[in-house]
Structure formats: C-alpha cells, structure tokens
Motif scaffolding. Sequence first.
Motif, PDB file in Angstrom:
ATOM      1  N   SER A   1      -0.954   9.017  -4.229  1.00 49.51           N
ATOM      2  CA  SER A   1      -2.050   9.910  -3.877  1.00 49.51           C
ATOM      3  C   SER A   1      -1.519  11.199  -3.247  1.00 49.51           C
ATOM      4  O   SER A   1      -2.023  12.290  -3.514  1.00 49.51           O
ATOM      5  CB  SER A   1      -3.016   9.204  -2.932  1.00 49.51           C
ATOM      6  OG  SER A   1      -4.144   9.979  -2.680  1.00 49.51           O
TER       7      SER A   1
ATOM      8  N   LYS B   1      -6.311   7.392   1.942  1.00 50.67           N
ATOM      9  CA  LYS B   1      -5.488   6.299   1.422  1.00 50.67           C
ATOM     10  C   LYS B   1      -4.291   6.022   2.319  1.00 50.67           C
ATOM     11  O   LYS B   1      -3.774   4.902   2.354  1.00 50.67           O
ATOM     12  CB  LYS B   1      -5.039   6.611  -0.002  1.00 50.67           C
ATOM     13  CG  LYS B   1      -6.179   6.533  -1.001  1.00 50.67           C
ATOM     14  CD  LYS B   1      -5.722   6.757  -2.413  1.00 50.67           C
ATOM     15  CE  LYS B   1      -6.881   6.604  -3.381  1.00 50.67           C
ATOM     16  NZ  LYS B   1      -6.443   6.752  -4.778  1.00 50.67           N
TER      17      LYS B   1
ATOM     18  N   ALA C   1      -0.479   4.925  -1.519  1.00 49.26           N
ATOM     19  CA  ALA C   1      -0.649   6.143  -0.721  1.00 49.26           C
ATOM     20  C   ALA C   1       0.313   7.241  -1.194  1.00 49.26           C
ATOM     21  O   ALA C   1      -0.083   8.416  -1.273  1.00 49.26           O
ATOM     22  CB  ALA C   1      -0.429   5.847   0.754  1.00 49.26           C
TER      23      ALA C   1
ATOM     24  N   SER D   1       0.805  -1.225   0.000  1.00 52.56           N
ATOM     25  CA  SER D   1       0.000   0.000   0.000  1.00 52.56           C
ATOM     26  C   SER D   1       0.837   1.275   0.000  1.00 52.56           C
ATOM     27  O   SER D   1       0.304   2.364  -0.195  1.00 52.56           O
ATOM     28  CB  SER D   1      -0.932   0.014   1.212  1.00 52.56           C
ATOM     29  OG  SER D   1      -0.192   0.077   2.416  1.00 52.56           O
TER      30      SER D   1
END
Length: 191
Positions: free
Chosen positions: A120, A140, A117, A113
């Motif tokens: 973003s 996020k 993130a 992840s």
Amino acid sequence: MPPLLPLARALDRLASGAGRLLSWFTLAMVLLQSAVVLLRYGFDGGSVALQDSVIYLHGAAFMLGLAYALYTDSHVRVDVFYRRMSERGRAWVNAVGTLVFLLPMCAFILIGSWQFAASSWAVLESSSSAGGLPGVFLLKSLIPLAAVTLALAGVAQFGRALARLMEVTPPGAPAGRPVTTPQPQAEEASV
C-alpha cells in the motif's frame, strides 16, 4: 531483574498515554458521524471524506486500543478459573499466556501484515471512492503497528507477572503476602 519493572512501567505509561489520545479519537469519530447524519438527513447532502474520516478514526481507535485494553485488563478473557485464582496463580497465567499465545500471535500478525502495508505504501494507496481521503496506506499501516504496540503491552504484562512471581514470602508469613518494598504514593492533584 531490576530493569524489568522500570521497563514495564515505561511501557505502561506509553499504553496509558495512547489510551488517552484514543479517547479523543473516539469523541472525534462520534462528532464526525453526527455531522455525516446531519448532512445526509438534514441537508440532503453528504461527504465521502467525512465518512472516510470516521472509518480512519475507528480503525485507529480499534487497532491502537488493543494495547490499552491489555494494559487496563479490559480485554476478553475466559475467566471461569482466573477470577478465583490467587494473585500468584494469575501471574502464572499472565506470564505463560503472554509467552505462549500473545507474543507469537503478535509476531504472526506483524509478519502477515507487513507486506500488505508495504504494498500500500509502494503506491501511496488512496480511497477508491471519488472525493475520498488519500492515505489508505496509513490506515493499512495500523495493522503492523497494532501488533507492535500489543507486543510491547504484552512485554509489560510479562514483566509485571514475572516480578509478582519473584517476590519472596518470608517463612511463617501467610501465603499471598510477600515482602515488598513500599511503593511511593502518587501525589494527589491539588484543585
């Protein structure tokens, strides 16, 4: 091994404090969702920002509540055998389960992840809906943060399990009754 239990207790306090904070998030989520319904059906209106707020709060409560669920032993567990085990057997299951399953899963989620993130954050992603809330990048970011907080709760669980496994039972004492030092009693709140 002396620093292990204080570390576990500190991590438990962190998880407990997060759980109390998240309970307020849940209350705010219910109130905001009620406002959305009231606006829609009572006044024939609506607010995308309020709907986004509910989504943000739900995401925060769920993702950051994972560590609290582990701390309070409220997580899903297939306990066909676990509930019948001794405390020592449960400590073995918790220690091995944390090392073999929980911590590697947290590492996998964190690694998987991180770029999601970071991408973003790079564009400071905001809602794609007109009138929506900015800060999707914050939402996020909860995914890798959840992996970190869950891993910390796992370290605390491992520390408690390891401490339980290292307790010494004196010869002739019944099994399951290890010698422990008396724990200080919590002070009762005065009214």
